[in-house]
Structure formats: C-alpha cells, structure tokens
Design an enzyme around this catalytic site. Structure first.
Site, short mmCIF file in Angstrom:
data_model
loop_
_atom_site.label_atom_id
_atom_site.label_comp_id
_atom_site.label_asym_id
_atom_site.label_seq_id
_atom_site.Cartn_x
_atom_site.Cartn_y
_atom_site.Cartn_z
N CYS A 127 0.85 -1.27 0.10
CA CYS A 127 -0.03 -0.08 0.03
C CYS A 127 0.81 1.15 0.20
CB CYS A 127 -0.69 -0.01 1.15
SG CYS A 127 -2.34 -1.18 1.11
N HIS A 128 1.82 1.40 1.04
CA HIS A 128 2.48 2.53 1.09
C HIS A 128 3.93 2.41 1.40
CE1 HIS A 128 -1.75 3.34 2.25
NE2 HIS A 128 -1.77 4.23 1.34
N GLY A 129 4.35 0.93 1.00
CA GLY A 129 5.61 0.85 1.07
C GLY A 129 6.70 0.73 2.31
N TYR B 295 -4.44 11.68 -1.87
CA TYR B 295 -3.70 10.15 -1.48
C TYR B 295 -2.16 10.43 -1.92
CZ TYR B 295 -3.20 5.20 -1.50
OH TYR B 295 -2.98 4.05 -1.22
#
Lengths: 163, 418
Positions: A127-129, B295
């Site tokens: 998702c965000h590393g 986002y």
C-alpha cells in the site's frame, strides 16, 4: 445541569457505535504447526485480522538477532506476552525463536503486508511501502510501529493457541 | 432574497397564497427576475449542472437501496443481482457509479472557476466556505458509497481511510474501533456506512440551499470580477441563464451518457469485482480518481501522523482562502502574475493526481515519482500560504473596465443604453 443531562442522553447514541457484545466476545484459535516447514509461513484468521505464523530458518533468526536495537525506528517489542517496556530485541518478539507469530496488519494504515519481500527479507506492505524484517520489526517506510505480537501460548511442541 | 421583490400576484388564489406562504414570490425573485451579470460564460453553468448531478445521485440511489442488502455476507451478491437480474438495474447502477465521477468532475471545474475569477473574495467569502463544506460532505458520501459493493477495493479502501484516524495520538485506535464497531472493518462497519451514505446526500441538499441563499445576497460574480453597477450590467435569470444552463447541461449529459453506455467501468477498478477478503490486500490500493491528489500527498510524507496532517491540511487550507488572497482585484483576467501561478497550481494538482495513481516506488524517465509528488505537495501549500498573500501585494493589475456593460457592448452602445 442541562449540559450534564444532554451529555448523558447523548452517550447511548455515541456508545452504540462501539463493538457490540458479540464482537467483544474474545475468540481464540488453535493452530497445528506440524505441517509448516522451516522457511514457510501460514496465514490464519483471528478476530477478523490475518495472523502470520512463520517458521523461521536459522539464517533468518540470525539476521534478526544481529540488528542493534538502538538503530530501530520502533525500539519496543510490541509483544502482548511481554511487559510494555520490553525492547525490540528478537528474543522479546518470540516465545520459541523458530516460530514468529504476528498480527498481519501493517501499523501504517492497516493493509496486509506480503511475506518474503522487501530489502529485509520479512514483509513488504504494497500500500505505502513499509518494510519489515524477519522479526516483523519496521525498518523502512511510513509505518510507526513493529508488527504486533498477539497473546499466544504453546499447548504442545506443535500446537499453538492464539488469543 | 436580495433587493426589493418584483413579484405581483396575478390571481386571487396567488394573493391568498402570497399572504400565507410566499413560496411563489421566492421562486419568482430567485429563479426568474433575479438580476444576473450579462457576461457569464460557460464556466458559470456548472452550478446548475451540479444541482442536476445531486438530483441524479439521489434518484438513482433511492432506487438502488430498494435492491441492495447491507450485510457483509450478502452485499456483493446483491450488487451482482442488481447488475444481472433487476430490470434496468445495470443502467441505474452505472448511472449512479459514473454519476459520482461526473459530480466530482463538475465540482472541480466549479471550484477552479471560483479560484480563477476570485469568486471567494469579499463579499462572497461565505459562499466559498459553504462550498468547501459541500465538497467535504461529497467526499465523505462518495467514500461511504464506494464501500457498499463490498469488493476488494471497497474493503481495503475503507480499512486505509478509517486507519487514518488511528494516527491521532493516544485516542486514535479507540476512534478507529468506534468507527468500525469491531476490531476491523466488517459487517457493523458496512451497515453504518450504508446508513450514512443514505443520510448525507440530503444534508448536502440542505447545505446547497444555504450556498444558493448566500449567493443570492451579493449576486453572481462574473469573469471580469467587477461589481454590478447599473441595471445595464445585468439580464434577468430567466430566460437568459435558464436557457444557457439548459444548453450546457445537455452537452454535459452527452458526456455523462457516453461513459454510462460505452465505458461504464472506465473510472472503476477491476479489483472491486472481487468480493472483499480480509486476509489479502490487493497489490495496488488506489482510491477513486477524484481523491488521488490527496492520496499522493499522504504517501509523499514518510511519517504516519504528518502524512495525515498534511492531507487534512490541504483541505482545511481552502477554508482560509478568502483571507489568504490579499489582492483588491478579483479576476485573474486582470492579474498577469497570479494567472501564471494559478495555472501552475492546476498543473500541480494534475501531477499529484497522476502520482497518486502510480505505485509508491514508480519513476518516470528515471525520476522517482515520490519526489515529484513531494515537490507538487510543497507547491500546493506554497501557493496558498506564501505566494497568494505576497502576489496580491506586489502585483500591478491591469486596468479594470468601467462597467460590465461597457466591456460587453463597447463604449458607445453602453452609453446609448443609458
């Protein structure tokens, strides 16, 4: 007085949003570890969350032990079986070194990280590393905490009860 | 609403009504004779288009709710039943899902229009602030709605967004649990999101009423950004702008219909046609296109709490806009310096949207997108908090026309009309 009354009247409408009695009823799960070979990981569901149970190889345990705790982004063990102040040393993350039991919820925004990926051989959250090592400790990325260790106990050498 | 009423009841019945509930008077004054600047261009038709969008979403939504089941075990199948079994269910659902994208497309054009022509400046600050509130409510409604089909993106989108609250120190995790009604996103979460998804559009309709009410006190801004000075500057709302709004609404509906009938899943994510699975996160979680810029901001900050603060700050900033712009001139037509930074801002928003759609470690031509997103985020805040106050003070605006009529009709015709 009116404010107290208003707050008292509002409380049931706020508290009804919290987990119901059914959701609160703690569930436990028993897992047979005998089919899990060294270097493998299984995922079981516990309280709606994925649970990672990883049979670590000696090399993975070694690499986790070698890390200097002072260099970790989160220095705490986050282990429900240890005191809150326990340091994030590998010994404090496990009961038996070869078995690593983790709640598979990224501490950033709740995604499920993928095993055996990333620079540290542990988990990578797509998702965000965020990247976790072979002890499930955060090493890189936006996640603030190590992957949590749930309360669990060994019933026999190859049977574990979580919850 | 503003100025003396020009309504005269014609029949005895109209007089009887007017003395008891002057609703016909209100409609007459706001939708018929309302004096409207004569120079409004195409970008001013989006207010009407947005009202249309809200109506379409409410109508299709009420119908969908007749067939939808808000239960984690049944929701996904009930949506498939709507697509396959319910008469015209496919059409109504595709109108509703594409309608959300059309709604946001229109609202972004509407907001950038306001930004370019300075419609947020005195005396229209409250119109802008109420508008930002509507935008926030729209985002919440769209988010709740996206969860309802209970596909993979629904579930993991809900997980990521609700986990934003867990970044709050001390009470964060309790707030997340309170939002979920469980220890993870589940059946309780789906039910309350359905309840709120049904409620919020009607709240939006109420706030839209305030938005229009506030608009009718000072009247419309216009592309020149100068005040209405005489009756020559205006035309009655009906038929001039009812017809113009209707014409552009028709063009808008053509675009809308093109998506519904020829590319109904253009804005969708194929992962959402897989039922929610709490044990497997899809490899790439992407929000709907209209939330991508925010986002990208969230992901560009390598710290959980700071990422959430920056993302929230980007929206909160909009509430302060009327006081951040120090210029005395409204329209960018007469602001040569501001105009350039405005377009750079628009480009930064598009870049952020692009970065938000790519994976975290992606790069273009060797440049890591993470850094591109960081620069664009920096510009977003720089634009509002530093550039806008400074430019308003140092910029020399172009000469403003004497009046709207003079600008539209030319000197002689305006004089003849006097």
């Amino acid at each position: 007085m009116a404010a107290v009354g208003a707050a008292a009247a509002a409380w049931p409408f706020i508290d009804q949003m919290n987990p119901s009695a059914a959701a609160l009823a703690l569930s436990t799960v028993e897992v047979d570890l005998s089919p899990v070979a060294a270097g493998q990981q299984i995922v079981v569901k516990w309280r709606g969350h994925p649970l990672f149970i990883r049979h670590r190889t000696p090399a993975e345990i070694d690499s986790a032990k070698k890390v200097d705790v002072a260099t970790l982004p989160d220095p705490l063990a986050r282990n429900a079986n240890k005191p809150d102040s326990a340091p994030a040393a590998d010994e404090d993350r496990v009961i038996k070194p070869e078995w690593l039991v983790l709640i598979g919820v990224c501490t950033h925004l709740g995604c499920t990280p993928t095993g055996f990926e990333g620079d540290y051989g542990g988990w990578l959250c797509h998702c965000h590393g965020s990247q976790y090592d072979t002890s499930g400790r955060i090493r890189k990325g936006p996640a603030p905490e190590n992957l949590a260790v749930p309360p669990y106990a060994f019933l026999t050498d190859t049977r574990v009860k979580v919850g | 609403m503003s100025g003396p009423s020009t309504y005269t009841p014609k029949s005895g019945f109209e007089k009887w009504i007017d003395q008891r509930l002057p609703l016909p008077r209100l409609m007459h004054d706001t939708m018929q004779t309302f004096p409207t600047p004569r120079n409004l261009n195409i970008w001013y038709t989006f207010g009407g288009i947005l009202t249309f969008c809200l109506g379409v979403q409410i109508l299709t939504g009420i119908v969908l709710a007749m067939h939808y089941v808000a239960n984690a075990g049944l929701a996904f199948d009930s949506v498939e039943a709507i697509m396959r079994d319910v008469n015209y269910g496919w059409l109504i659902r595709y109108i509703h899902s594409n309608g959300a994208s059309m709604f946001f497309l229109a609202v972004y054009i509407h907001m950038f229009r306001g930004l370019y022509y300075g419609s947020y400046k005195a005396p229209r600050e409250l119109i802008w602030i109420i508008g930002v509130l509507i935008y926030l409510l729209m985002m919440a409604t769209a988010f709740f709605g996206y969860v309802l089909p209970w596909g993979q993106m629904s579930f993991w989108g809900a997980t990521v967004i609700t986990n934003l609250f867990s970044a709050i120190p001390v009470i964060g995790s309790h707030i997340a649990t309170w939002l979920w009604g469980d220890f993870a996103v589940g059946d309780a979460t789906l039910n309350r999101f359905f309840s709120l998804h049904y409620l919020l559009p009607f709240i939006i309709a109420g706030v839209v009423g305030l938005h229009i009410w506030a608009l009718h006190v000072p009247g419309n801004n216009n592309p020149l950004g100068i005040d209405v000075k005489s009756p020559q500057d205006t035309v009655p709302f009906h038929p001039y702008y009812t017809v113009k709004d209707a014409f552009y609404l028709c063009l808008f509906v053509v675009v809308f219909a093109a998506f519904v009938f020829y590319a109904p899943n253009f804005f969708g994510n194929p992962d959402n046609y897989q039922q929610a699975n709490p044990l497997v996160t899809p490899p790439d979680i992407v929000p709907e296109w209209y939330l991508l810029p925010f986002y990208a901001m969230l992901r560009s900050i390598p710290n959980k709490l700071m990422g959430v603060i920056v993302m929230g700050g980007a929206i909160v900033t909009l509430f302060f806009l009327p006081w951040l712009d120090t210029s005395r001139v409204r329209s960018c037509r007469f602001r040569p310096l501001m105009k350039q930074f405005f377009w750079a801002f628009a480009v930064a928003c598009v870049i952020l949207g692009y970065c938000g759609a790519q994976s975290v470690d992606a790069s273009v031509a060797g440049v890591p997108l993470l850094w591109v997103a960081r620069l664009a985020t920096l510009y977003y805040f720089l634009f509002f908090w530093i550039l806008m106050p400074i430019i308003g003070l140092i910029e020399t605006p172009k000469k403003l026309p004497a009046s709207i009529a003079q600008s539209v009709l030319g000197d002689t015709a305006a004089a003849a009309a006097e």
